[in-house]
Design an enzyme around this catalytic site. Structure first.
Site, PDB file in Angstrom:
ATOM      1  N   CYS A   1      31.818  30.853  32.222  1.00 59.84           N
ATOM      2  CA  CYS A   1      32.116  29.785  31.273  1.00 59.84           C
ATOM      3  C   CYS A   1      33.561  29.882  30.793  1.00 59.84           C
ATOM      4  O   CYS A   1      34.177  30.937  30.884  1.00 59.84           O
ATOM      5  CB  CYS A   1      31.186  29.902  30.080  1.00 59.84           C
ATOM      6  SG  CYS A   1      29.462  30.016  30.544  1.00 59.84           S
TER       7      CYS A   1
ATOM      8  N   LYS B   1      34.181  30.130  53.475  1.00 55.15           N
ATOM      9  CA  LYS B   1      34.951  28.967  53.005  1.00 55.15           C
ATOM     10  C   LYS B   1      34.187  27.692  53.325  1.00 55.15           C
ATOM     11  O   LYS B   1      34.047  26.815  52.495  1.00 55.15           O
ATOM     12  CB  LYS B   1      36.325  28.877  53.696  1.00 55.15           C
ATOM     13  CG  LYS B   1      37.414  29.767  53.226  1.00 55.15           C
ATOM     14  CD  LYS B   1      37.987  29.458  51.884  1.00 55.15           C
ATOM     15  CE  LYS B   1      37.211  30.083  50.780  1.00 55.15           C
ATOM     16  NZ  LYS B   1      37.423  31.431  50.410  1.00 55.15           N
TER      17      LYS B   1
ATOM     18  N   ASN C   1      30.625  33.296  26.268  1.00 54.25           N
ATOM     19  CA  ASN C   1      30.664  33.532  27.711  1.00 54.25           C
ATOM     20  C   ASN C   1      30.067  34.912  27.921  1.00 54.25           C
ATOM     21  O   ASN C   1      30.469  35.859  27.255  1.00 54.25           O
ATOM     22  CB  ASN C   1      32.128  33.490  28.187  1.00 54.25           C
ATOM     23  CG  ASN C   1      32.269  33.816  29.661  1.00 54.25           C
ATOM     24  OD1 ASN C   1      31.296  33.776  30.406  1.00 54.25           O
ATOM     25  ND2 ASN C   1      33.481  34.137  30.068  1.00 54.25           N
ATOM     26  N   GLY C   2      29.105  35.031  28.829  1.00 53.88           N
ATOM     27  CA  GLY C   2      28.478  36.328  29.084  1.00 53.88           C
ATOM     28  C   GLY C   2      26.972  36.203  29.003  1.00 53.88           C
ATOM     29  O   GLY C   2      26.427  35.093  29.027  1.00 53.88           O
TER      30      GLY C   2
ATOM     31  N   GLU D   1      35.177  35.299  56.403  1.00 56.08           N
ATOM     32  CA  GLU D   1      35.861  34.478  55.399  1.00 56.08           C
ATOM     33  C   GLU D   1      35.843  32.995  55.801  1.00 56.08           C
ATOM     34  O   GLU D   1      35.594  32.126  54.959  1.00 56.08           O
ATOM     35  CB  GLU D   1      37.304  34.983  55.205  1.00 56.08           C
ATOM     36  CG  GLU D   1      38.130  34.209  54.219  1.00 56.08           C
ATOM     37  CD  GLU D   1      37.585  34.176  52.791  1.00 56.08           C
ATOM     38  OE1 GLU D   1      36.600  34.877  52.505  1.00 56.08           O
ATOM     39  OE2 GLU D   1      38.134  33.428  51.972  1.00 56.08           O
TER      40      GLU D   1
ATOM     41  N   ARG E   1      36.108  27.276  35.704  1.00 58.31           N
ATOM     42  CA  ARG E   1      35.278  28.422  35.332  1.00 58.31           C
ATOM     43  C   ARG E   1      33.801  28.059  35.212  1.00 58.31           C
ATOM     44  O   ARG E   1      32.934  28.932  35.155  1.00 58.31           O
ATOM     45  CB  ARG E   1      35.746  28.994  34.001  1.00 58.31           C
ATOM     46  CG  ARG E   1      37.146  29.533  34.016  1.00 58.31           C
ATOM     47  CD  ARG E   1      37.481  30.115  32.669  1.00 58.31           C
ATOM     48  NE  ARG E   1      36.704  31.301  32.387  1.00 58.31           N
ATOM     49  CZ  ARG E   1      37.053  32.518  32.729  1.00 58.31           C
ATOM     50  NH1 ARG E   1      38.180  32.725  33.358  1.00 58.31           N
ATOM     51  NH2 ARG E   1      36.286  33.551  32.452  1.00 58.31           N
TER      52      ARG E   1
ATOM     53  N   GLU F   1      30.815  27.333  51.258  1.00 55.52           N
ATOM     54  CA  GLU F   1      30.897  27.134  49.810  1.00 55.52           C
ATOM     55  C   GLU F   1      31.414  25.755  49.414  1.00 55.52           C
ATOM     56  O   GLU F   1      31.001  25.230  48.398  1.00 55.52           O
ATOM     57  CB  GLU F   1      31.682  28.254  49.122  1.00 55.52           C
ATOM     58  CG  GLU F   1      33.159  28.304  49.413  1.00 55.52           C
ATOM     59  CD  GLU F   1      33.856  29.453  48.662  1.00 55.52           C
ATOM     60  OE1 GLU F   1      34.770  30.040  49.236  1.00 55.52           O
ATOM     61  OE2 GLU F   1      33.495  29.737  47.520  1.00 55.52           O
TER      62      GLU F   1
ATOM     63  N   LYS G   1      34.668  30.032  39.186  1.00 52.81           N
ATOM     64  CA  LYS G   1      35.789  30.816  39.692  1.00 52.81           C
ATOM     65  C   LYS G   1      35.674  32.298  39.366  1.00 52.81           C
ATOM     66  O   LYS G   1      35.987  33.151  40.172  1.00 52.81           O
ATOM     67  CB  LYS G   1      37.075  30.251  39.079  1.00 52.81           C
ATOM     68  CG  LYS G   1      38.343  30.906  39.571  1.00 52.81           C
ATOM     69  CD  LYS G   1      38.652  30.483  40.973  1.00 52.81           C
ATOM     70  CE  LYS G   1      39.890  31.132  41.524  1.00 52.81           C
ATOM     71  NZ  LYS G   1      39.867  31.099  42.999  1.00 52.81           N
TER      72      LYS G   1
ATOM     73  N   HIS H   1      21.555  40.172  70.472  1.00 58.60           N
ATOM     74  CA  HIS H   1      20.473  40.967  69.875  1.00 58.60           C
ATOM     75  C   HIS H   1      19.586  40.129  68.963  1.00 58.60           C
ATOM     76  O   HIS H   1      18.827  40.680  68.171  1.00 58.60           O
ATOM     77  CB  HIS H   1      21.057  42.175  69.130  1.00 58.60           C
ATOM     78  CG  HIS H   1      21.807  43.098  70.037  1.00 58.60           C
ATOM     79  ND1 HIS H   1      21.172  43.876  70.979  1.00 58.60           N
ATOM     80  CD2 HIS H   1      23.135  43.327  70.186  1.00 58.60           C
ATOM     81  CE1 HIS H   1      22.078  44.558  71.664  1.00 58.60           C
ATOM     82  NE2 HIS H   1      23.285  44.240  71.201  1.00 58.60           N
TER      83      HIS H   1
ATOM     84  N   TRP I   1      28.820  27.352  32.722  1.00 59.96           N
ATOM     85  CA  TRP I   1      28.185  27.649  34.008  1.00 59.96           C
ATOM     86  C   TRP I   1      26.860  28.290  33.635  1.00 59.96           C
ATOM     87  O   TRP I   1      26.824  29.415  33.156  1.00 59.96           O
ATOM     88  CB  TRP I   1      29.061  28.613  34.800  1.00 59.96           C
ATOM     89  CG  TRP I   1      28.600  28.877  36.192  1.00 59.96           C
ATOM     90  CD1 TRP I   1      28.876  28.135  37.302  1.00 59.96           C
ATOM     91  CD2 TRP I   1      27.816  29.983  36.644  1.00 59.96           C
ATOM     92  NE1 TRP I   1      28.292  28.708  38.403  1.00 59.96           N
ATOM     93  CE2 TRP I   1      27.645  29.833  38.033  1.00 59.96           C
ATOM     94  CE3 TRP I   1      27.234  31.076  36.016  1.00 59.96           C
ATOM     95  CZ2 TRP I   1      26.913  30.748  38.803  1.00 59.96           C
ATOM     96  CZ3 TRP I   1      26.501  31.985  36.776  1.00 59.96           C
ATOM     97  CH2 TRP I   1      26.361  31.810  38.155  1.00 59.96           C
TER      98      TRP I   1
HETATM   99  C1  F6R Z   1      35.125  32.568  47.455  1.00 54.66           C
HETATM  100  C2  F6R Z   1      35.494  33.281  46.249  1.00 54.66           C
HETATM  101  C3  F6R Z   1      34.579  34.339  45.765  1.00 54.66           C
HETATM  102  C4  F6R Z   1      35.371  35.467  45.109  1.00 54.66           C
HETATM  103  C5  F6R Z   1      34.410  36.481  44.472  1.00 54.66           C
HETATM  104  C6  F6R Z   1      35.149  37.656  43.877  1.00 54.66           C
HETATM  105  O1  F6R Z   1      36.062  31.595  47.788  1.00 54.66           O
HETATM  106  O2  F6R Z   1      36.491  32.999  45.641  1.00 54.66           O
HETATM  107  O3  F6R Z   1      33.767  34.817  46.778  1.00 54.66           O
HETATM  108  O4  F6R Z   1      36.166  36.081  46.083  1.00 54.66           O
HETATM  109  O5  F6R Z   1      33.658  35.851  43.479  1.00 54.66           O
HETATM  110  O6  F6R Z   1      36.034  37.235  42.887  1.00 54.66           O
HETATM  111  P1  F6R Z   1      37.244  38.140  42.435  1.00 54.66           P
HETATM  112  O7  F6R Z   1      38.148  38.306  43.601  1.00 54.66           O
HETATM  113  O8  F6R Z   1      37.859  37.381  41.306  1.00 54.66           O
HETATM  114  O9  F6R Z   1      36.671  39.461  41.993  1.00 54.66           O
END
Ligand code: F6R
Length: 612
Positions: free
Chosen positions: A2, A488, A102-103, A484, A27, A491, A607, A507, A76
């Site tokens: 949040c 990408k 937040n939390g 990765e 966020r 998500e 984020k 396998h 969130w």
């Molecule tokens: C995907 C993405 C997430 C972050 C993960 C860790 O695009 O951004 O998978 O990589 O939540 O976040 P950080 O790097 O902030 O610890």
């Protein structure tokens, strides 16, 4: 997770709160709300399900709301579905106290039961309302808000960043934090709280990073800080020196595209200050040759894309350091009784520096006597502050939920650390050291070349965007990079996608390949190019449509078998994933665009993940 904002000063609070929330909407974005106190109207609370715009329209950009003291929140959801009632701020039963949080309050059920026995009634399903009601309960007992906040903090378990206002304190904003980020922005005759500096940077660059257990009382005139014993404390102020425009779209349709295009510069900023006279110089790293020689195990701990950087680094570090490197998901590591001790070096990679699982893993490592090194983007974040050593990626603020430039800068910084440690250990040949370092220095130009071929990727995205399941396959570094690329894509475009080590297909997973299945075959790791080709042949034989990635010299060979090929410039294998990942980011971006997805704010995500 949040986003929290708070304002106390002499300006109308609501537009400032909305602007701050807009800058932090990444966020969390399933509901939003503000509470503002005014002389004539008392506490006014407006909240609504959905994007911030819905709230903003409801109160005409804040113009309708009087008052110069207020708090705001973008959510969130964790406890209770995203709806108007569960949206923050939450207000105590008598309407005098409003709170944003937040939390997660872990013992909220137990406290709720207790309050219910005292006749308190609840409107929402949230843990935050429980905290607001508990605060009112203690406030009614002691009639002193600061004392009541202290009692609440001693009673609750879990993580929190709180912003609190009370109708009886017309000039004060109260804040507290534990395991959730919160900063104080210090202005002229006005002060702010926020989850992130991006929310206040247009008002002030003078910030205080709150630490766990601290409480702050802000008025227009100043900030008083207290420790968890309620003793007054002094804290240094930090100056934020990045440009406001870094947190704005600057003409791009999405932050994600802007951030993809910022990668050459971000990589340059991360690499070039650390190269002097042909050597890697890591001034901030205090690991000595003696220490590193005594290290028997290296762990890399992270989540999501940062974990994928760890996967690439495992191949590179083992090659360059000749030491075993274990890559662990932070959420697993913290509970697996990890074999960390005096001779373990544990690297934590995190863009935000606030990811709760990574933070908890770091604390667990320190408890067990391991040495911790953090690779972090957000300066002054919790992980950066708690690690024994920290090295920053200088990517600038990353706003899109899907990481791109932070991933790329993490990757190059991990390469630099490997060169530095390999040099100390004497495990890297001089020519290899020189070549990798040179390739890292010229990487920004090669990245520009990859970005210049954007039209090819756009075309392939328009050809393949309607597939509902996509496989990424590759070997060695291509496999790590594919993880990765696949993340990408899933998500932001919501297409089901998996990344596999090509050799593993036979396998089990190859049974999923049927005529028309799209396979993205990664063949940029030249030492295993022929093996990669044979896997392409294997899936083609089962009817797959193959979009391949190869280095320029291998493009033609790949084109004999694959249906389409994207080529990237050639570099040293250690650095190659830094180039290969960019078309995968662009592919995900354009596929999501074709599918009409909300690219910067994909569903169910946020984020910064500050909950478990
Ligand atoms: C995907 C993405 C997430 C972050 C993960 C860790 O695009 O951004 O998978 O990589 O939540 O976040 P950080 O790097 O902030 O610890």
């Amino acid at each position: 997770m949040c986003g929290i904002i708070g304002y106390v000063g002499h300006q109308q609070a609501a537009p400032i709160l909305l602007d701050g929330l807009a800058r932090m909407e990444y966020r969390g974005y399933d509901s939003a709300g503000v509470a503002v106190r005014s002389e004539t109207k008392g506490l006014q609370v407006y909240k609504s399900k959905g994007r911030l715009q819905v709230l903003s329209d409801m109160i005409h950009g804040g113009a309708d709301v009087e008052g110069t003291l207020g708090i705001g929140h973008t959510r969130w959801a964790t406890h209770g579905e995203p709806n108007d009632i569960n949206a923050h701020p939450h207000v105590s039963e008598d309407g005098r106290i409003a709170m944003v949080h937040n939390g997660i309050i872990e013992n909220y059920m137990e406290i709720k039961q207790q309050l219910l026995r005292h006749g308190v009634t609840f409107k929402s399903e949230t843990d935050t309302e429980v905290a607001a009601q508990l605060l009112e309960f203690h406030y009614n007992e002691c009639h002193n808000m600061l004392e009541a906040v202290g009692r609440v903090l001693r009673r609750i378990e879990g993580s929190y960043a709180f912003g609190i206002i009370c109708a009886d304190y017309p000039n004060a904003l109260i804040a507290a934090r534990k395991d959730s980020p919160l900063i104080i922005g210090c202005g002229e005759n006005e002060n702010f709280i926020a989850s992130d500096v991006t929310a206040v940077i247009s008002h002030t660059r003078d910030v205080i990073y709150m630490e766990d257990g601290e409480i702050a009382v802000l008025t227009a005139e100043g900030v008083n800080l207290f420790n968890d014993e309620m003793d007054p404390i002094d804290k240094p102020h930090s100056h934020i020196d990045w440009d406001v425009s870094a947190a704005e779209k600057g003409g791009y349709p999405h932050f994600m595209l802007k951030e993809i295009f910022e990668q050459p510069e971000a990589v340059r900023k991360t690499v070039s200050p650390r190269v002097r006279e042909g050597r890697v110089v890591l001034d901030d790293l205090r690991l000595t040759k003696e220490y590193i020689q005594g290290v028997s195990r290296i762990f890399i701990v992270a989540c999501g894309s940062s974990y994928h950087v760890g996967m690439v680094s495992k191949y590179n570090w083992e090659r360059l350091l000749r030491r075993p490197v274990e890559v662990c998901l932070a959420s697993e590591f913290r509970y697996c009784d990890p074999l960390v001790g005096d001779h373990s070096l544990v690297i934590f990679i995190s863009q935000s520096g606030e990811t709760l699982d990574t933070m908890a893993a770091l604390r667990e490592t320190k408890r067990r006597g391991g040495r911790t090194l953090a690779v972090v983007n957000v300066v002054g974040s919790s992980i950066a502050r708690e690690a024994d050593d920290v090295l920053y990626t200088w990517a600038g603020p990353e706003i899109a939920v899907a990481t791109t430039k932070a991933y790329s800068t993490q990757l190059v910084l991990m390469d630099l650390i490997a060169l530095y440690l390999g040099d100390l250990l004497g495990t890297i040949e001089k020519t290899e050291y020189d070549t990798i370092l040179h390739e890292l220095e010229v990487l920004p130009e090669k990245l520009e070349r990859v970005l210049a071929s954007i039209e090819d990727v756009k075309y392939f995205a328009s050809r393949y965007f309607n597939h509902d399941s996509i496989f990424f396959i590759g070997r060695n570094l291509d496999y790590a990079m594919g993880l990765e690329g696949s993340l990408k894509l899933k998500e932001i475009s919501y297409i089901h996608s998996e990344a596999y080590a090509s050799g593993e297909l036979k396998h089990g997973t190859i049974s999923l390949i049927e005529p028309g299945t799209l396979v993205v075959a990664l063949g940029t790791y030249e030492p295993l190019f022929d093996k990669a080709m044979s896997n392409v042949v294997e899936v083609k034989a089962r009817g797959a449509e193959v979009l391949a990635l190869a280095t320029e010299p291998f493009k033609e060979k790949m084109a004999h078998t694959a249906d389409s090929v994207i080529a990237v410039p050639e570099t040293h294998p250690v650095v190659q994933p830094s180039l290969g990942v960019v078309p995968l980011q662009l592919f995900a971006y354009y596929v999501a665009l074709q599918r009409g997805c909300d690219i910067d704010k994909p569903r169910n995500l946020a984020k910064s993940v500050t909950v478990e």
